[in-house]
Every structure is written in C-alpha cells, then in structure tokens.
Design a protein around this motif. Sequence first.
Motif, short mmCIF file in Angstrom:
data_model
loop_
_atom_site.label_atom_id
_atom_site.label_comp_id
_atom_site.label_asym_id
_atom_site.label_seq_id
_atom_site.Cartn_x
_atom_site.Cartn_y
_atom_site.Cartn_z
N ALA A 21 -8.92 -15.50 12.08
CA ALA A 21 -7.59 -15.32 12.13
C ALA A 21 -6.48 -15.12 10.75
N ILE A 22 -7.10 -16.05 9.86
CA ILE A 22 -6.66 -15.90 8.59
C ILE A 22 -7.34 -14.72 7.73
N TRP A 64 2.96 -7.06 9.85
CA TRP A 64 1.75 -6.75 10.39
C TRP A 64 0.44 -7.65 10.07
N ALA A 65 0.52 -8.39 9.00
CA ALA A 65 -0.24 -9.33 8.53
C ALA A 65 -0.26 -10.57 9.42
N ILE A 66 0.93 -11.00 9.81
CA ILE A 66 1.34 -12.04 10.74
C ILE A 66 0.59 -11.52 12.10
N MET A 95 8.19 -10.41 9.85
CA MET A 95 7.77 -10.91 8.72
C MET A 95 8.58 -12.55 8.54
N PHE A 103 5.90 -18.73 6.95
CA PHE A 103 4.93 -18.60 7.99
C PHE A 103 3.91 -19.65 7.61
N MET A 156 -3.81 -12.40 -1.09
CA MET A 156 -3.73 -11.08 -1.12
C MET A 156 -3.57 -10.56 -2.58
N THR A 158 -5.18 -7.58 6.32
CA THR A 158 -4.05 -6.57 6.51
C THR A 158 -3.16 -6.56 5.13
N ALA A 159 -2.78 -7.47 4.65
CA ALA A 159 -1.90 -7.88 3.54
C ALA A 159 -2.53 -6.97 2.24
N LEU A 194 -1.24 -17.06 1.92
CA LEU A 194 -1.43 -15.42 1.99
C LEU A 194 -0.79 -14.50 0.86
N VAL A 195 0.17 -14.70 0.27
CA VAL A 195 0.40 -14.04 -0.88
C VAL A 195 -0.44 -13.98 -2.20
N LYS A 208 -1.70 -9.81 12.98
CA LYS A 208 -2.99 -9.55 12.96
C LYS A 208 -3.71 -10.94 13.22
N ALA A 209 -2.97 -11.83 12.58
CA ALA A 209 -3.46 -13.53 12.63
C ALA A 209 -3.18 -13.86 14.11
N TYR A 242 4.00 -6.10 -4.05
CA TYR A 242 3.95 -6.05 -2.40
C TYR A 242 4.01 -7.61 -2.03
N ILE A 243 4.82 -7.84 -0.99
CA ILE A 243 4.49 -9.14 -0.11
C ILE A 243 4.04 -8.86 1.29
N PRO A 244 3.33 -9.78 1.83
CA PRO A 244 2.87 -9.58 3.33
C PRO A 244 3.90 -9.56 4.08
N ASP A 245 3.96 -8.39 4.98
CA ASP A 245 4.94 -8.18 6.05
C ASP A 245 4.29 -8.37 7.42
N TYR A 305 2.26 -18.71 4.04
CA TYR A 305 2.83 -17.82 3.61
C TYR A 305 2.43 -17.57 2.18
N PRO A 330 2.22 -3.56 6.94
CA PRO A 330 1.22 -4.43 6.53
C PRO A 330 1.93 -5.24 5.24
N VAL A 331 2.50 -4.32 4.30
CA VAL A 331 3.40 -5.17 3.32
C VAL A 331 4.70 -4.59 3.05
N LYS A 374 -8.22 -11.94 9.12
CA LYS A 374 -7.20 -10.61 9.27
C LYS A 374 -6.01 -10.48 8.73
N ALA A 375 -5.11 -11.67 8.50
CA ALA A 375 -4.01 -11.75 8.02
C ALA A 375 -4.17 -11.27 6.44
N ARG A 417 8.49 -15.38 5.55
CA ARG A 417 8.13 -15.95 4.37
C ARG A 417 7.93 -17.49 4.42
#
Lengths: 260, 260
Positions: free
Chosen positions: A167-168, B166-168, B124, B128, A137, A174-175, A133-134, B170-171, B161-164, A130, B153-154, A170-171, B126
């Motif tokens: 896969a990565i 939907w990002a996960i 979501m 992941f 993003m 999206t973010a 990802l942060v 999509k992966a 923002y932080i990834p929410d 994560y 998405p976030v 797409k994450a 954190r």
Amino acid sequence: MDIASYEAYCFDLDGTVLIGDQLLAGVVETVAELRRRDRRVLFLTNSSVHTPRDCQRRLEHMGLACGEDEILTALYVSGSYFAREEPEARVYLVGEAVMRRQMEESGVAVTGDPEEATHVLVGMDRNFNYEKLVLGMRAARRGARLVAVNPDPVCPVPGGYIPDTWAIVKALETAAGTEAELVIGKPSPYYAQEALRMLAHPPEHCLMVGDRLETDILMGNRCGMQTALVLTGVSTRADIARQQILPGYVLDSLADLFNK
Amino acid sequence: MDIASYEAYCFDLDGTVLIGDQLLAGVVETVAELRRRDRRVLFLTNSSVHTPRDCQRRLEHMGLACGEDEILTALYVSGSYFAREEPEARVYLVGEAVMRRQMEESGVAVTGDPEEATHVLVGMDRNFNYEKLVLGMRAARRGARLVAVNPDPVCPVPGGYIPDTWAIVKALETAAGTEAELVIGKPSPYYAQEALRMLAHPPEHCLMVGDRLETDILMGNRCGMQTALVLTGVSTRADIARQQILPGYVLDSLADLFNK
C-alpha cells in the motif's frame, strides 16, 4: 513421495505456524518430530518489521524454541541483498525504526538525505505519514530506485488486516511517477535463493509449507521445491483452481504432516 | 474560428493563470478584456483542498478580482455530486479539514465512523498518516465505495511537486483490495457537466484553456468545447504528438489570447 521424508522443511509463519500471538495446533509436536528425525527446519516470513532475532524471541515466547539461523525475514533478506548485490548503495528508508537496525547489522549504508540516496527501500510502516511520502517521492524523483521489502498489500492480524508494504509502495510509485524495480520478499527469486542457501539441500529435497498460494506456494514451485498448502490461513481449496497455482500437497493443518 | 470570438472562456488555474502565489504574465489584462467584451469567464481547478470561496480570495489577493460563481473546484463538484446523485450517502472523508466544510455547505451527510460509511471520499491530505489509511481501508473493506476528488498524482508547487490525491487513492485501493469507482475532477464527464451548467452556453461556444493535455484539453475535447493549450505549465508542444491529445489552439501564454 511421502510428505514426511524430505530433508528440509520451510514453514511460513503467519497463517501456517501462528496467528497473532498463538501457535497453531500441532506446530510444536510437528517441529519436535522433525528435529528428532534430524531434518533441517527453516521459518520464512515476508515481515518487513522483524529481524530474525525478533522472530526467534517471538516464537520462543509462544513456546517454540529455534535458532536465529532457522529464520528468514524479508527485512533480513533486504539487508543481505544490498550488502551482496549493491555494496555502493546509499539507502533511504521508508519504514519502521527496525529497518535501520537491520541495515546497520547487514552493513548497508543508510542515508537520511533523499537527495543523495541511490535507492529507496520501502517496508510496512505503522507510522507512515505525508512527510515520509514527500521525502520518499523526492528521492525517487531524483533517480533513486524503489525497492519493496515485500509485495503484501495487507498483513493479517487477529480480526482482520492492516495495510502492509505494498500500500505504501503504491503511494510512492504514484507520487514519483515510477515503479518499484525490485521486490525482495516471497515469491521473489531473490528470497528463494537466500532460503535455498540457508537450507543447504537441493530444492527437490525441500518442502515449502505455507498458507498462501501466490507467495509461499508460487515461490516453492518456481524454485523447484515441493510444496504443501495448509488451510489454516488465507488460501482455500477453491483458490487452487481459481489461481491456477498447484501445491503438491494440501493439509488441513501442520498437525497433518505426520498423520497423512 | 478566431480565438477571441467565443462566448465563454474556461481557464485552468495552476500553470495557466498562476504558479504558486503569482499570476502569470498577461492574465489580468486578458481577463479584463474578456469582461469588457461581456464574455463569461470560469476558472476550473482540480484542487481537493479549496472551496470556490478559498480560490476567490486567493485570486483577489494576487490581484485578480472575480466572483465565487466564476470558480469551480473539484472539491466543490464532489459536494455537488453527492448532494445531487447520492442524497442517501453517508460519506467518510480522507482528506484535509476543508473537505468537511465543503460537504457540510453542500448538504452532504458526513460520518466519522468507517463502519457505517457508504462512500469514502479521498482528496489530497497533507496530514495523511497510517491511521487514516487503516480507517479508510476498513470502510472500503466493509463495502463503502471509493470516490476520488481528482486523479492527480502530484500537485505542482514552486520548485517541484507534492503528492496529490491519486497517491493516497492508490494506497487505499491496495490496502482495501478494490478500485476507485468514480473520479470527480478533470477530465471526468461529471466535472465537465458541472462546468457547462455554470457556463450556460452550448459547449461549441466555449473555449477551454489549460496547461495539461490529459486533464484540461482532454476534458474540453470530450465534452465538445474548443480547446487551447498554454505552454506556461506542464505540457509541451512535443507532448501533443506523444499523447495524441490535440488542442484546437496552442498559446505561449494567456497574453497571446488577443495577440494571436
């Protein structure tokens, strides 16, 4: 044209030359025969976690000797892309440690600071989490452009699949609320150009041999090579009609190259 | 109709009632006035990491007292979805520890074995990581159906923002070669039904107040509630024309509910 009479032969690795840690049947003999006939041989992979040297050692360890200049990996092409096309780039990496090594060898400026990155280069990452990802993003939301080493959703491994680069990507897309602007690996034209440069033969004298229609065969067709699908990997005869990607030849295995 | 004369009022949380750990201006007074007038109040959030009790404590801590039965979270609705609609499900969770707690409270059977899961519920997370991606992918590739707690998405946090979820999602979709079959959170009809059940008033007597056109206002419009956009969060006046999602009212902040 006789399948044995091209000047240069490109072979995909996973599913065409090897599976897991095993060479497929007939590979050693076929490559030896091509060398005896003085044909150019090039091994192509979409791997984002191998340099050409890694692949050379891996192939040697399985019993197939070749030179580093006979191997192209999507990770290598990524380094060469930035060095050639984006010399001012400061690249933030989302991927395994080897990515940094390849970028340094290619002379690409890597940054660990998402705030100052001009690009985010994304590869397969078996340590993805994560926090990565942060940070990726954050770089992309600040305007860094997303570049994918390859477009593969999964990587075949013995017994199944593991998640690959896409896969990565797409994450991250999206973010970040954006899309990858460039994909380096097969079937991209950039990868094809790099392969043709290394082959040093006109495309019509080159045969692209692979097990996946939507990467290997599509790229070969698009860049003017002749193409051969081998049935030892992902795509089947039935897929040819379904996907409407037509290879010039279909082989049960590489052993058939000289026995057709 | 006068905006102050509905029977029931639904408020989104992030961007409408609070930002980070702070209540927005006028919220306490507005809610107090609604209680004085004996109106039903319901707080709605797409959070996949909070139970209603978590939210109650969080609101109380900020100075807004309410009951657990005045809060609906997408995580809670997910538990209630499985308990009601899929009582035979064995659910594999990709998310934070609180997801398991909510599923157990809702009486949903959770499995830690991707091989025997009938569904993968994604929230979501954190924490992941690649291993969770592998295991979720494996469950989905064996036929378990992907369900998303929310389609966000976030998640807005102070400063960005932080990834929410939907990002996960999509992966996982990409690695599994499939798509999420169901999304629980706003603007889904399932979430709307659950809200209307709790409100116990016909939708036309309810006002949905939120800061996001594509979740709060869209859901309200679709299920027959009247809707009000507040400009304290994500969506702006300009977005209304661009997104073609029309709220019945537009408020600068919740403080305007009784001052319009």
